[in-house]
Design a protein around this motif. Sequence first.
Motif, PDB file in Angstrom:
ATOM      1  N   UNK A  95      37.432 110.109  90.229  1.00  0.00           N
ATOM      2  CA  UNK A  95      38.558 110.726  89.533  1.00  0.00           C
ATOM      3  C   UNK A  95      39.184 111.808  90.403  1.00  0.00           C
ATOM      4  N   UNK A  96      40.423 112.167  90.095  1.00  0.00           N
ATOM      5  CA  UNK A  96      41.140 113.207  90.825  1.00  0.00           C
ATOM      6  C   UNK A  96      41.632 114.249  89.839  1.00  0.00           C
ATOM      7  N   UNK A  97      41.389 115.527  90.170  1.00  0.00           N
ATOM      8  CA  UNK A  97      41.932 116.642  89.402  1.00  0.00           C
ATOM      9  C   UNK A  97      42.738 117.493  90.369  1.00  0.00           C
ATOM     10  N   UNK A  98      44.046 117.564  90.170  1.00  0.00           N
ATOM     11  CA  UNK A  98      44.926 118.297  91.074  1.00  0.00           C
ATOM     12  C   UNK A  98      45.810 119.251  90.282  1.00  0.00           C
ATOM     13  N   UNK A 116      37.673 114.154  93.444  1.00  0.00           N
ATOM     14  CA  UNK A 116      38.399 115.105  94.277  1.00  0.00           C
ATOM     15  C   UNK A 116      38.995 116.191  93.399  1.00  0.00           C
ATOM     16  N   UNK A 117      38.664 117.434  93.712  1.00  0.00           N
ATOM     17  CA  UNK A 117      39.202 118.589  93.013  1.00  0.00           C
ATOM     18  C   UNK A 117      40.105 119.341  93.985  1.00  0.00           C
ATOM     19  N   UNK A 118      41.372 119.439  93.664  1.00  0.00           N
ATOM     20  CA  UNK A 118      42.332 120.101  94.553  1.00  0.00           C
ATOM     21  C   UNK A 118      43.084 121.167  93.767  1.00  0.00           C
ATOM     22  N   UNK A 119      42.891 122.440  94.166  1.00  0.00           N
ATOM     23  CA  UNK A 119      43.560 123.568  93.509  1.00  0.00           C
ATOM     24  C   UNK A 119      43.292 123.563  92.001  1.00  0.00           C
ATOM     25  N   UNK A 138      38.435 121.401  97.006  1.00  0.00           N
ATOM     26  CA  UNK A 138      39.317 122.122  97.923  1.00  0.00           C
ATOM     27  C   UNK A 138      40.135 123.155  97.145  1.00  0.00           C
ATOM     28  N   UNK A 139      40.033 124.427  97.557  1.00  0.00           N
ATOM     29  CA  UNK A 139      40.751 125.513  96.879  1.00  0.00           C
ATOM     30  C   UNK A 139      40.423 125.549  95.391  1.00  0.00           C
ATOM     31  N   UNK A 140      39.154 125.384  95.074  1.00  0.00           N
ATOM     32  CA  UNK A 140      38.703 125.477  93.685  1.00  0.00           C
ATOM     33  C   UNK A 140      38.308 126.927  93.396  1.00  0.00           C
ATOM     34  N   UNK A 141      38.825 127.464  92.305  1.00  0.00           N
ATOM     35  CA  UNK A 141      38.594 128.868  91.953  1.00  0.00           C
ATOM     36  C   UNK A 141      37.528 128.974  90.869  1.00  0.00           C
ATOM     37  N   UNK A 152      25.292 120.113  94.608  1.00  0.00           N
ATOM     38  CA  UNK A 152      26.462 119.517  95.265  1.00  0.00           C
ATOM     39  C   UNK A 152      26.042 118.521  96.349  1.00  0.00           C
ATOM     40  N   UNK A 153      25.201 117.541  96.052  1.00  0.00           N
ATOM     41  CA  UNK A 153      24.741 116.628  97.105  1.00  0.00           C
ATOM     42  C   UNK A 153      25.879 115.820  97.720  1.00  0.00           C
ATOM     43  N   UNK A 154      25.990 115.909  99.054  1.00  0.00           N
ATOM     44  CA  UNK A 154      26.994 115.129  99.765  1.00  0.00           C
ATOM     45  C   UNK A 154      28.418 115.568  99.552  1.00  0.00           C
ATOM     46  N   UNK A 155      28.622 116.762  98.994  1.00  0.00           N
ATOM     47  CA  UNK A 155      29.978 117.223  98.682  1.00  0.00           C
ATOM     48  C   UNK A 155      30.517 118.167  99.755  1.00  0.00           C
ATOM     49  N   UNK A 156      31.830 118.200  99.877  1.00  0.00           N
ATOM     50  CA  UNK A 156      32.510 119.099 100.801  1.00  0.00           C
ATOM     51  C   UNK A 156      33.177 120.209 100.006  1.00  0.00           C
ATOM     52  N   UNK A 157      32.785 121.460 100.286  1.00  0.00           N
ATOM     53  CA  UNK A 157      33.333 122.625  99.591  1.00  0.00           C
ATOM     54  C   UNK A 157      34.222 123.378 100.574  1.00  0.00           C
ATOM     55  N   UNK A 158      35.519 123.328 100.341  1.00  0.00           N
ATOM     56  CA  UNK A 158      36.482 123.904 101.273  1.00  0.00           C
ATOM     57  C   UNK A 158      37.285 125.008 100.586  1.00  0.00           C
ATOM     58  N   UNK A 159      37.209 126.212 101.169  1.00  0.00           N
ATOM     59  CA  UNK A 159      37.912 127.384 100.631  1.00  0.00           C
ATOM     60  C   UNK A 159      37.561 127.605  99.152  1.00  0.00           C
ATOM     61  N   UNK A 160      36.278 127.603  98.880  1.00  0.00           N
ATOM     62  CA  UNK A 160      35.778 127.799  97.527  1.00  0.00           C
ATOM     63  C   UNK A 160      35.813 129.285  97.175  1.00  0.00           C
ATOM     64  N   UNK A 161      36.338 129.610  95.995  1.00  0.00           N
ATOM     65  CA  UNK A 161      36.436 130.999  95.541  1.00  0.00           C
ATOM     66  C   UNK A 161      35.291 131.285  94.573  1.00  0.00           C
ATOM     67  N   UNK A 162      34.476 132.297  94.921  1.00  0.00           N
ATOM     68  CA  UNK A 162      33.318 132.627  94.095  1.00  0.00           C
ATOM     69  C   UNK A 162      33.285 134.100  93.693  1.00  0.00           C
ATOM     70  N   UNK A 163      34.402 134.806  93.816  1.00  0.00           N
ATOM     71  CA  UNK A 163      34.406 136.234  93.509  1.00  0.00           C
ATOM     72  C   UNK A 163      33.913 136.489  92.084  1.00  0.00           C
TER      73      UNK A 163
END
Length: 214
Positions: A95-98, A116-119, A138-141, A152-163
Amino acid sequence: MDSELVDLPYADLLQPHTGGLDVEGRYDTLHFDGLTLSGQDAAGSGFLECAVTDCVLEEGSLRGARLGDVWLRGTRFVGTSLADSSWLDSTATSCVLAGVEAHGASLRRVVFRRCKFDSVNLRGSTSREVVFEECVLRDVDLGGASLTDVSFPGSSLERLHLAKARLTRVDLRGATTLDLADGHEALRGAVISPTQMMDLAPALAAALGIRVEA
C-alpha cells in the motif's frame, strides 16, 4: 509469508461494496475492490472484517475511523485524513500513503508489509505491537508519538522525525537505512546495531552537545 484474500477467516462472508462512503458509516464483512473514492467524508466510520484491494482513497476524510481486522492490499491513500483513527489486528500489503494526516492515530497489532509512507504525519500517534516489514518511510513525522514493541525489519527510514517521541522496546536493528531528521535523543528507548551506532555517532554527539576534536 503473505496472506491471501482466500486465507481470511471471514473470506466466505465477504460481500462486494458498491457506491461511496458515509459519515459514521458501518461496514462489516465487505470487500472494497478496485474503487476510486475521491473527496469523500467517512469520518467516524467503522470497518470490521473487511478487505480492501486495489483501491484509491484521495483527498477525503477517514478521521476518527475504526478499523478492526481489516486486510488491505495494493491500496493508495493520497492526501487523505486518517487523524485520530484506530487500527486493530489489521494488515496492509503493498500500500501507499502519501501526504496523509494521521496525527493522533492508534495502531495495535498491525503489520505493514512492503508499504510506502511518504510525508505522513503521525505526530502524537500511538503504536503498539506494530511491524513495518520491507517498507519505505520517507519524511514521516513521529514527533511526540508513543511506540512500544515496534520493529522495522528490512525497512528504509529516511529523514524520520522523532522529536519528543517516546520509544519502548523499539527494534531498529533490521532497518536497512536509519536516517533521522531530528529527535536523536528519543533513541534511548530503542535497540540499534553496532553499525547503526557508528553511522549515527556524529548526529548523536551533536544532539547531546558533545564536541569531538582530534
